[in-house]
Design a protein around this motif. Structure first.
Motif, PDB file in Angstrom:
ATOM      1  N   LYS A 184       0.832  -1.202   0.000  1.00 53.15           N
ATOM      2  CA  LYS A 184       0.000   0.000   0.000  1.00 53.15           C
ATOM      3  C   LYS A 184       0.875   1.264   0.000  1.00 53.15           C
ATOM      4  CE  LYS A 184      -2.671   0.907   3.602  1.00 53.15           C
ATOM      5  NZ  LYS A 184      -3.766   0.881   4.575  1.00 53.15           N
ATOM      6  N   THR A 185       1.933   1.256   0.792  1.00 58.16           N
ATOM      7  CA  THR A 185       2.841   2.404   0.856  1.00 58.16           C
ATOM      8  C   THR A 185       3.571   2.607  -0.470  1.00 58.16           C
ATOM      9  OG1 THR A 185       3.145   2.073   3.222  1.00 58.16           O
ATOM     10  CG2 THR A 185       4.807   3.396   2.093  1.00 58.16           C
ATOM     11  N   ALA A 186       4.107   1.520  -1.025  1.00 60.00           N
ATOM     12  CA  ALA A 186       4.854   1.612  -2.281  1.00 60.00           C
ATOM     13  C   ALA A 186       3.951   2.088  -3.419  1.00 60.00           C
ATOM     14  CB  ALA A 186       5.473   0.262  -2.631  1.00 60.00           C
ATOM     15  N   VAL A 187       2.769   1.528  -3.513  1.00 59.82           N
ATOM     16  CA  VAL A 187       1.846   1.930  -4.581  1.00 59.82           C
ATOM     17  C   VAL A 187       1.405   3.381  -4.388  1.00 59.82           C
ATOM     18  CG1 VAL A 187      -0.445   1.498  -5.569  1.00 59.82           C
ATOM     19  CG2 VAL A 187       1.097  -0.410  -5.119  1.00 59.82           C
ATOM     20  N   GLY A 188       1.233   3.802  -3.150  1.00 60.61           N
ATOM     21  CA  GLY A 188       0.874   5.198  -2.882  1.00 60.61           C
ATOM     22  C   GLY A 188       1.923   6.154  -3.408  1.00 60.61           C
ATOM     23  N   PHE A 189       3.198   5.863  -3.136  1.00 60.25           N
ATOM     24  CA  PHE A 189       4.269   6.708  -3.662  1.00 60.25           C
ATOM     25  C   PHE A 189       4.267   6.701  -5.184  1.00 60.25           C
ATOM     26  CE2 PHE A 189       6.525   6.010   0.506  1.00 60.25           C
ATOM     27  CZ  PHE A 189       6.507   7.331   0.891  1.00 60.25           C
ATOM     28  N   MET A 190       4.147   5.518  -5.760  1.00 64.88           N
ATOM     29  CA  MET A 190       4.208   5.394  -7.210  1.00 64.88           C
ATOM     30  C   MET A 190       3.029   6.087  -7.884  1.00 64.88           C
ATOM     31  SD  MET A 190       5.587   1.499  -7.424  1.00 64.88           S
ATOM     32  CE  MET A 190       6.320   1.465  -9.049  1.00 64.88           C
ATOM     33  N   SER A 191       1.848   6.054  -7.261  1.00 66.94           N
ATOM     34  CA  SER A 191       0.680   6.697  -7.869  1.00 66.94           C
ATOM     35  C   SER A 191       0.827   8.221  -7.893  1.00 66.94           C
ATOM     36  CB  SER A 191      -0.599   6.297  -7.137  1.00 66.94           C
ATOM     37  OG  SER A 191      -0.674   6.928  -5.884  1.00 66.94           O
ATOM     38  N   ARG A 192       1.684   8.754  -7.015  1.00 66.66           N
ATOM     39  CA  ARG A 192       1.948  10.194  -7.007  1.00 66.66           C
ATOM     40  C   ARG A 192       3.172  10.553  -7.849  1.00 66.66           C
ATOM     41  NH1 ARG A 192       0.395   8.876  -1.893  1.00 66.66           N
ATOM     42  NH2 ARG A 192       2.480   8.838  -1.012  1.00 66.66           N
ATOM     43  N   GLY A 193       3.654   9.569  -8.625  1.00 65.21           N
ATOM     44  CA  GLY A 193       4.765   9.828  -9.540  1.00 65.21           C
ATOM     45  C   GLY A 193       6.134   9.776  -8.894  1.00 65.21           C
ATOM     46  N   GLN A 194       6.220   9.283  -7.656  1.00 63.59           N
ATOM     47  CA  GLN A 194       7.513   9.204  -6.980  1.00 63.59           C
ATOM     48  C   GLN A 194       8.167   7.851  -7.255  1.00 63.59           C
ATOM     49  OE1 GLN A 194       5.745  10.187  -3.095  1.00 63.59           O
ATOM     50  NE2 GLN A 194       7.209  11.869  -3.024  1.00 63.59           N
ATOM     51  N   ALA A 195       9.478   7.859  -7.436  1.00 65.75           N
ATOM     52  CA  ALA A 195      10.223   6.632  -7.676  1.00 65.75           C
ATOM     53  C   ALA A 195      10.419   5.882  -6.364  1.00 65.75           C
ATOM     54  CB  ALA A 195      11.573   6.950  -8.301  1.00 65.75           C
ATOM     55  N   ILE A 196      10.537   4.574  -6.447  1.00 64.91           N
ATOM     56  CA  ILE A 196      10.735   3.716  -5.284  1.00 64.91           C
ATOM     57  C   ILE A 196      12.047   2.962  -5.467  1.00 64.91           C
ATOM     58  CG2 ILE A 196       9.845   1.706  -4.032  1.00 64.91           C
ATOM     59  CD1 ILE A 196       8.079   4.080  -3.713  1.00 64.91           C
ATOM     60  N   THR A 197      12.840   2.879  -4.415  1.00 69.68           N
ATOM     61  CA  THR A 197      14.053   2.076  -4.415  1.00 69.68           C
ATOM     62  C   THR A 197      13.984   1.144  -3.220  1.00 69.68           C
ATOM     63  OG1 THR A 197      15.300   3.909  -5.373  1.00 69.68           O
ATOM     64  CG2 THR A 197      16.578   2.122  -4.390  1.00 69.68           C
ATOM     65  N   LEU A 198      14.148  -0.142  -3.445  1.00 68.00           N
ATOM     66  CA  LEU A 198      14.132  -1.113  -2.361  1.00 68.00           C
ATOM     67  C   LEU A 198      15.560  -1.374  -1.899  1.00 68.00           C
ATOM     68  CD1 LEU A 198      11.641  -3.712  -3.868  1.00 68.00           C
ATOM     69  CD2 LEU A 198      11.161  -1.880  -2.238  1.00 68.00           C
TER      70      LEU A 198
END
Length: 154
Positions: free
Chosen positions: A52-66
């Motif tokens: 939920k957190t990762a998808v939330g960031f991605m839906s706002r156009g923010q990149a995710i790095t694990l």
């Protein structure tokens, strides 16, 4: 075995609508995966919250790095995370700010230590600002303002 994304994961424009739809579904409650054979697997709460957190960031156009929290990072990366210059961060390390180790002639710190320090520092800043606001209020500097009952402005 720890797995980390080597580069930031960004959502291409053509997938943005699907990611927003997924975010709406995730906010409706814990979904389950359905395998190709039709078996339904409920997501564990930890996995659901992460997704939920990762998808939330991605839906706002923010990149995710694990990155696993036991990942050693450079002093430059740590300084960037903390919002300070690398030379200042190195001086802080040498004064005992946090544990570090060397790889060859370069210093490394663990991401978990950097994030713990950031959380502690931010908490101390918030507490100091609350004290300053309370002192200013109690000294009469804010005669018309109302100070929150719990002593916090958030």
């Amino acid at each position: 075995m720890a797995i980390a994304a080597k580069e930031a994961i960004t959502v291409p424009d053509r997938e943005q609508q699907k990611v927003r739809a997924l975010e709406r579904v995730l906010h409706g409650g814990a979904p389950a995966f359905v395998t190709s054979s039709g078996e339904q697997i409920e997501l564990p709460e930890t996995v659901f919250e992460f997704l939920k957190t990762a998808v939330g960031f991605m839906s706002r156009g923010q990149a995710i790095t694990l990155v696993p929290d036991n990942q050693a990072i450079t002093t430059q990366r740590a300084a960037d995370i903390l919002g300070m210059s690398r030379p200042f961060f190195i001086k802080q390390l040498e004064s005992g700010l946090m544990a570090h180790h060397r790889v060859g002639n370069q210093r490394r710190v663990y991401l978990r230590d950097v994030l713990a320090f950031e959380k502690k520092r931010d908490g101390e800043r918030d507490a100091a600002l609350d004290r300053l606001a309370r002192d200013a209020f109690e000294s009469g500097m804010y005669e018309r303002n109302i100070f929150p009952e719990d002593g916090s402005d958030e």
